[in-house]
Write an enzyme that holds these catalytic residues in place. Structure first.
Site, PDB file in Angstrom:
ATOM      1  CG  ASP A 116      -0.184  -0.057   2.544  1.00 30.90           C
ATOM      2  OD1 ASP A 116       1.037  -0.290   2.529  1.00 30.90           O
ATOM      3  OD2 ASP A 116      -0.832   0.150   3.586  1.00 30.90           O
ATOM      4  CE  LYS A 167       0.848   1.094  12.770  1.00 27.08           C
ATOM      5  NZ  LYS A 167       0.918  -0.274  12.292  1.00 27.08           N
ATOM      6  CG  ASP A 225       0.433   3.588   4.618  1.00 28.58           C
ATOM      7  OD1 ASP A 225      -0.701   3.442   4.120  1.00 28.58           O
ATOM      8  OD2 ASP A 225       0.862   2.853   5.519  1.00 28.58           O
TER       9      ASP A 225
HETATM   10  N1  GDD Z   1      -0.144 -11.712   3.486  1.00 26.76           N
HETATM   11  C1  GDD Z   1      -0.369 -10.922   4.539  1.00 26.76           C
HETATM   12  N2  GDD Z   1      -0.767 -11.494   5.721  1.00 26.76           N
HETATM   13  N3  GDD Z   1      -0.198  -9.591   4.409  1.00 26.76           N
HETATM   14  C2  GDD Z   1      -0.432  -8.803   5.481  1.00 26.76           C
HETATM   15  C3  GDD Z   1      -0.855  -9.315   6.725  1.00 26.76           C
HETATM   16  C4  GDD Z   1      -1.033 -10.753   6.839  1.00 26.76           C
HETATM   17  O1  GDD Z   1      -1.398 -11.298   7.880  1.00 26.76           O
HETATM   18  N4  GDD Z   1      -1.023  -8.273   7.585  1.00 26.76           N
HETATM   19  C5  GDD Z   1      -0.692  -7.153   6.895  1.00 26.76           C
HETATM   20  N5  GDD Z   1      -0.349  -7.459   5.623  1.00 26.76           N
HETATM   21  C6  GDD Z   1       0.107  -6.548   4.566  1.00 26.76           C
HETATM   22  C7  GDD Z   1      -0.866  -5.425   4.241  1.00 26.76           C
HETATM   23  O2  GDD Z   1      -1.712  -5.813   3.170  1.00 26.76           O
HETATM   24  C8  GDD Z   1       0.078  -4.294   3.831  1.00 26.76           C
HETATM   25  O3  GDD Z   1       0.449  -4.379   2.472  1.00 26.76           O
HETATM   26  C9  GDD Z   1       1.329  -4.560   4.663  1.00 26.76           C
HETATM   27  O4  GDD Z   1       1.270  -5.919   5.069  1.00 26.76           O
HETATM   28  C10 GDD Z   1       1.437  -3.649   5.895  1.00 26.76           C
HETATM   29  O5  GDD Z   1       0.231  -3.726   6.618  1.00 26.76           O
HETATM   30  P1  GDD Z   1      -0.575  -2.411   7.047  1.00 26.76           P
HETATM   31  O6  GDD Z   1      -1.804  -2.858   7.730  1.00 26.76           O
HETATM   32  O7  GDD Z   1      -0.719  -1.478   5.883  1.00 26.76           O
HETATM   33  O8  GDD Z   1       0.420  -1.816   8.144  1.00 26.76           O
HETATM   34  P2  GDD Z   1       0.630  -0.302   8.591  1.00 26.76           P
HETATM   35  O9  GDD Z   1       0.496   0.629   7.443  1.00 26.76           O
HETATM   36  O10 GDD Z   1      -0.220  -0.053   9.775  1.00 26.76           O
HETATM   37  O11 GDD Z   1       2.176  -0.344   9.100  1.00 26.76           O
HETATM   38  C11 GDD Z   1       3.197  -0.903   8.287  1.00 26.76           C
HETATM   39  O12 GDD Z   1       3.582  -0.006   7.248  1.00 26.76           O
HETATM   40  C12 GDD Z   1       4.158   1.240   7.714  1.00 26.76           C
HETATM   41  C13 GDD Z   1       4.543   2.044   6.464  1.00 26.76           C
HETATM   42  O13 GDD Z   1       3.415   2.348   5.732  1.00 26.76           O
HETATM   43  C14 GDD Z   1       4.397  -1.224   9.189  1.00 26.76           C
HETATM   44  O14 GDD Z   1       5.326  -1.949   8.407  1.00 26.76           O
HETATM   45  C15 GDD Z   1       5.040   0.066   9.730  1.00 26.76           C
HETATM   46  O15 GDD Z   1       6.231  -0.243  10.451  1.00 26.76           O
HETATM   47  C16 GDD Z   1       5.397   0.996   8.588  1.00 26.76           C
HETATM   48  O16 GDD Z   1       5.916   2.242   9.101  1.00 26.76           O
HETATM   49 MG    MG Z   2      -0.133   0.534   5.514  1.00 27.46          MG
END
Ligand code: GDD
Ligand code: MG
Length: 362
Positions: A116, A167, A225
């Site tokens: 994303d 977070k 993001d």
């Molecule tokens: N296959 C799979 N299985 N993918 C997953 C799973 C899972 O269980 N959980 C999350 N994802 C994928 C989501 O689809 C997304 O592409 C990515 O992993 C990160 O998940 P998000 O839910 O978007 O996390 P976030 O935005 O809260 O936080 C993450 O991204 C940030 C940067 O945008 C973390 O990596 C943070 O540390 C980072 O700063």
């Molecule tokens: Mg994200």
């Protein structure tokens, strides 16, 4: 930097995208139409430009839709493989599970991408830094105003990561995990198989604790993001305007991207990086700026839409105002209504004409 030309990647696309509801009720976040193509098309095209040749999709939520959208990847000059978790395994578990489909040897670098993210950074240079240093993991880092919503990543003066604080309410730096990692293949194999693991809360802190070399690759290129409606609209707008260039943009960058069959008369005011979907109609005198207008949607004469998403087949009637909002597929905003500041109308909902008459109207 162009890159090695033989790089493999894992793309994490198993999340439910709950913050983007109702858009993600029927379509996973990475497949939402963005600047005319599924969101991931931009990421795939950029990865390809930096030397990635094969990508394993780590899927869970609505898994089959990814293969339906991208097939074997040949239209991108990529080879795609798909791995699915029966129940979501978290980011670390997903990486470990998808790694079963990698072909890279233990010492090779493997790219991991959150699904994303729009990023203008030089993936080739990040990989080069990783390989030259012989690191275990190299994280792309960026700076944001509110690091508490991300993974906070302090580094020492040599660029070595000293902690990973996912977070945290008390971030120690504005520098955050930008969601693009290079792992040495053998390091992925140390993640336990078949278990729910968070790469952010378990794997990264564990590697740092164990004294493994975890590096930061920090830069100040474009980064976003798209996890919230406001960010999603911004991402589409930036792609249409060319603020972030994408090889997947289906047309030249500019004020408006009109997809095939879109109707925009010359006296409609449409701009600010708006995409008007296939067969959508913007009537004379309507004003649309910085928005995503879905396929077959109708924006009636005198309606105003800004910085919003109007879903497939939705209708915004005359005199209605939609700002910073999401209108679900096939929903109707009747004449005289105003949606503002984060309002979300669920798919198929009809807001009737506003019955209240103001003194200025009579
Ligand atoms: N296959 C799979 N299985 N993918 C997953 C799973 C899972 O269980 N959980 C999350 N994802 C994928 C989501 O689809 C997304 O592409 C990515 O992993 C990160 O998940 P998000 O839910 O978007 O996390 P976030 O935005 O809260 O936080 C993450 O991204 C940030 C940067 O945008 C973390 O990596 C943070 O540390 C980072 O700063
Ligand atoms: Mg994200």
């Amino acid at each position: 930097m162009e890159g090695r030309g033989d790089l493999e990647a894992i793309l994490l696309v198993g999340g439910k995208g709950t913050r983007l509801r109702p858009l993600t009720l029927s379509v996973p976040k990475p497949l939402l139409p963005t600047a005319g193509v599924p969101f991931l098309a931009h990421q795939l095209a950029r990865a390809r430009a930096y030397g990635v040749r094969r990508i394993v999709f780590a899927t869970s939520y609505r898994a089959s839709m990814f293969a339906e959208a991208f097939g074997d990847g040949s239209s991108f000059g990529l080879e795609l493989a798909y791995m699915t978790e029966e129940t979501p395994l978290g980011t670390g578990g997903a990486i470990r599970n998808a790694a079963e489909a990698l072909t890279s040897p233990p010492g090779a670098p493997v790219l991991i991408l959150n699904g994303d993210i729009l990023s203008g950074h030089d993936i080739g240079a990040q990989v080069e830094r990783h390989v030259t240093a012989g690191a275990a993991v190299t994280l792309h880092l960026t700076e944001v105003d509110d690091p508490s919503r991300f993974g906070c990543v302090p580094t020492d003066e040599s660029g070595r990561v000293t902690a990973f604080l996912e977070k945290t309410p008390n971030p120690v730096t504005n520098r955050i995990n930008a969601g693009c990692y290079v792992f040495t293949r053998s390091v992925i194999d140390t993640i336990p198989a078949g278990e729910v693991v968070s790469v952010e809360r378990e794997t990264f802190p564990g590697l740092i604790e164990a004294g493994e070399q975890v590096l930061g690759y920090a830069d100040r290129s474009y980064w976003l993001d798209v996890g919230t409606p406001a960010a999603f609209v911004q991402g589409s707008r930036d792609l249409v305007l060319g603020t972030l260039s994408s090889p997947a943009l289906p047309g030249p960058p500019g004020e408006v991207l009109a997809l095939p069959g879109a109707m925009i008369p010359s006296d409609a005011k449409v701009g600010g990086g708006t995409v008007v979907g296939a067969g959508a109609v913007v009537e004379s005198g309507a004003q649309v700026s910085g928005s995503v207008i879905g396929a077959g949607a109708v924006i009636r004469a005198g309606a105003v839409v800004s910085d919003s998403v109007v879903g497939t087949g939705a209708r915004i009637e005359s005199g209605a105002v939609v700002r910073d909002s999401v209108v679900g597929d096939e929903a109707v905003v009747g004449p005289g209504n105003e949606l503002r500041a984060g309002a979300r109308l669920w798919p198929g909902v009809h807001l009737p004409a506003c019955a209240v008459r103001f003194s200025s109207d009579v």
